[in-house]
Enzyme design. Structure first.
Site, short mmCIF file in Angstrom:
data_model
loop_
_atom_site.label_atom_id
_atom_site.label_comp_id
_atom_site.label_asym_id
_atom_site.label_seq_id
_atom_site.Cartn_x
_atom_site.Cartn_y
_atom_site.Cartn_z
N LYS A 135 41.50 24.83 43.65
CA LYS A 135 42.28 25.59 42.65
C LYS A 135 43.48 26.30 43.30
CE LYS A 135 38.22 26.74 39.88
NZ LYS A 135 38.11 26.03 38.64
N LYS A 175 44.37 37.66 37.59
CA LYS A 175 44.34 38.56 36.43
C LYS A 175 43.43 37.94 35.37
CE LYS A 175 45.89 41.98 34.00
NZ LYS A 175 45.24 43.23 34.42
N PHE A 176 42.59 38.77 34.73
CA PHE A 176 41.70 38.25 33.69
C PHE A 176 42.33 38.50 32.33
CE2 PHE A 176 38.11 38.80 30.72
CZ PHE A 176 37.55 37.53 30.83
N ARG A 214 39.96 13.54 36.67
CA ARG A 214 38.93 12.56 36.24
C ARG A 214 38.94 12.47 34.72
NH1 ARG A 214 35.92 16.49 33.94
NH2 ARG A 214 35.82 18.44 35.08
N VAL A 253 34.75 15.25 29.71
CA VAL A 253 33.69 15.10 28.70
C VAL A 253 34.33 14.92 27.31
CG1 VAL A 253 31.73 16.25 27.56
CG2 VAL A 253 32.11 16.56 30.03
P1 ADP Z 1 35.94 25.64 36.03
O1 ADP Z 1 36.68 24.81 37.02
O2 ADP Z 1 34.66 26.18 36.57
O3 ADP Z 1 35.79 24.99 34.69
P2 ADP Z 1 38.26 27.15 35.10
O4 ADP Z 1 39.20 27.75 36.07
O5 ADP Z 1 38.66 25.87 34.44
O6 ADP Z 1 36.83 26.95 35.81
O7 ADP Z 1 37.90 28.21 33.98
C1 ADP Z 1 36.87 28.01 33.03
C2 ADP Z 1 36.98 29.03 31.94
O8 ADP Z 1 36.85 30.36 32.48
C3 ADP Z 1 38.31 29.05 31.19
O9 ADP Z 1 38.36 28.10 30.19
C4 ADP Z 1 38.30 30.47 30.63
O10 ADP Z 1 37.46 30.60 29.52
C5 ADP Z 1 37.68 31.25 31.78
N1 ADP Z 1 38.76 31.77 32.67
C6 ADP Z 1 39.17 31.24 33.84
N2 ADP Z 1 40.17 31.98 34.38
C7 ADP Z 1 40.40 32.99 33.53
C8 ADP Z 1 41.30 34.11 33.51
N3 ADP Z 1 42.17 34.32 34.50
N4 ADP Z 1 41.27 34.95 32.44
C9 ADP Z 1 40.40 34.74 31.42
N5 ADP Z 1 39.51 33.74 31.38
C10 ADP Z 1 39.51 32.87 32.43
#
Ligand code: ADP
Length: 447
Positions: free
Chosen positions: A115, A200-201, A291, A294
């Site tokens: 990532k 940041k969330f 890839r 789903v």
């Molecule tokens: P993974 O690779 O495990 O699927 P992702 O980075 O794609 O992880 O994130 C999966 C989910 O987590 C996102 O769809 C979202 O719901 C949540 N998420 C990830 N990063 C953030 C963020 N910075 N702020 C809010 N939600 C997040």
């Protein structure tokens, strides 16, 4: 390409066998001892046992898979999703043994699978990112300094994370240390890589992702977006295409941002670029999946393109059809992931399916691994089927989905079918006014 080994199980192995059949390519299934009677083994032209049920002894065993490829005379391997699909070392071994890996190159997987390196690549291309630490954080002091700059709430993520695991939300400074140390430990245990970073969330974003298709001649197109905001513990459970609230302008911006990332590395094959879309329509790149996803069937239904066949054709060195570059979604599609799980605790509920009824009729597609008396083992993901509904518009697609969920029956194990029905008929969901918090909010109000 004459023969493809499918290094996977369940519904995706079945989906790939179907694409191969239509293309006139022979298929080789692999199975662990517990999957001996599974549907993918029955449908493939040949099948080979590759070990005992734990994934590391079978579906994750590179030596076993390569031996079967050699013995069966397969000239390509399709990894599906999960298992080894984003393992750059597996793709590299395939390259070394001149067995075509149906996906991007091992170099692409390495660049984009992490990532942090993917975010760096996006940043270089001017694609918007959430503020975060650009480098992996090794110590609590480094995490503290980064958190001070970014502010709360924030999310700690494993650089090598996936499947919604290895993420921790931190809402205030006093919870940073314990979460940081746990995140590091979990990253090492789950992904064999302790690198974590902070971002940041966003408190109520939508998850919107762009489907990319690219060939080895430098052609790349996008096929619009999927809204995957209905999630539980960061794992998708319902997806739809198109996103119910997106404008044509935002779709074009998202598509162009995704294409910039793909073009910057001369990406080949299918790929999905994931973004978070905030309330004000600003969007941020979060990661890329190298890839088949789903949720690919919903894109297939609104574009009329068979993505798995397209992926195989690209691996055969064919050019993509550029007509997709003027993409406009046609109608609306929605997918519910049917999981073998307890309706209240959401814990996996493996067991034997004694009997079942799969819905059909106008606008319904089912991708499943179910056969009479099949056993759903505890060793793998709990998804047993994908129920997909298509309509001329969102309302028709949702009404068809409701009707199909009501028809569907799976006896012998518990499933989340009734939970899906609750979501599909929820007034907020019907309005399309959703975010990644939807399920948590629904559960807290129904307590
Ligand atoms: P993974 O690779 O495990 O699927 P992702 O980075 O794609 O992880 O994130 C999966 C989910 O987590 C996102 O769809 C979202 O719901 C949540 N998420 C990830 N990063 C953030 C963020 N910075 N702020 C809010 N939600 C997040």
């Amino acid at each position: 390409m004459n023969k493809i080994l499918i290094a996977n199980r369940g519904e995706i192995a079945v989906r790939i066998i179907r694409a191969c059949r239509e293309l006139g390519i022979k298929t080789v299934a692999v199975f662990s001892t517990i999957d001996r009677d599974a549907l993918h083994c029955r449908l493939a032209d040949e099948s080979y046992c590759i070990g005992s049920p734990p994934s590391k002894h079978s579906y994750l065993s590179i030596p076993q898979l390569m031996s079967v490829a050699a013995v069966s005379g397969s000239d390509a391997i399709h990894p599906g999703y999960g298992f080894l699909a984003e393992n750059h070392k597996f793709a590299r071994v395939c390259e070394q043994y001149q067995i075509k890996f149906i996906g991007p190159t091992s170099k692409h997987i390495k660049q984009l699978g992490d990532k942090l390196t993917a975010k760096q690549l996006a940043k270089n291309e001017g694609v918007p990112l959430l503020s975060g630490s650009d480098e992996p954080l090794h110590t609590f002091e480094e995490a503290q300094a980064a958190a001070k700059k970014i502010g709360y709430p924030l999310i700690i993520k494993a650089a090598a994370g996936g499947g919604g695991r290895g993420m921790r939300i931190v809402r205030s400074a006093k919870h940073l240390q314990e979460n940081f140390l746990t995140a590091q430990r979990e990253a090492e245990t789950f992904f064999g890589n302790a690198q974590v970073f902070i971002e940041k969330f966003l408190t109520s974003p939508r998850h919107v992702e762009i489907q990319l298709v690219a060939d080895e001649f430098g052609n790349a197109i996008h096929l619009g977006e999927r809204d995957c905001s209905i999630q539980r513990r960061h794992q998708k459970i319902i997806e739809e295409s198109p996103c119910p609230t997106i404008t044509k302008k935002i779709r074009t911006q998202l598509g162009n941002a995704a294409l910039k990332i793909a073009r910057s590395v001369k990406y080949i094959s299918l790929g999905t670029v994931e973004f978070l879309l905030d309330r004000d329509n600003s969007f941020y790149f979060i990661e890329m999946n190298t890839r088949i996803q789903v949720e690919h069937p919903i894109t297939e239904l609104v574009t009329g393109i068979d993505l798995v066949k397209e992926q195989i054709r690209i691996a055969c060195g064919e050019k993509i059809d550029l007509k997709g570059s003027n993409f406009q979604p046609r109608g609306h599609a929605i997918e519910c992931r049917i999981n073998a799980e307890d309706a209240i605790t959401f814990a996996p509920n493996p067991g034997r399916v004694h009997d079942f009824h799969l819905p059909s009729g106008p606008g319904i597609r089912i991708d499943s691994m179910l056969v009479k008396d099949c056993y759903i083992p505890p060793d793998y993901d709990s998804m047993i089927a994908k129920l997909i509904a298509y309509g001329n518009n969102r309302e028709e697609a949702l009404n068809r989905m409701r009707r199909a969920l009501q028809e569907m029956q799976v006896n012998g194990i518990k499933t989340n079918i009734n939970f899906h029905l609750k979501v599909i008929d929820h007034p907020t969901f019907r309005k399309g006014d959703i975010s990644t918090n939807f399920i948590d909010e629904l559960l807290s109000t129904s307590k």
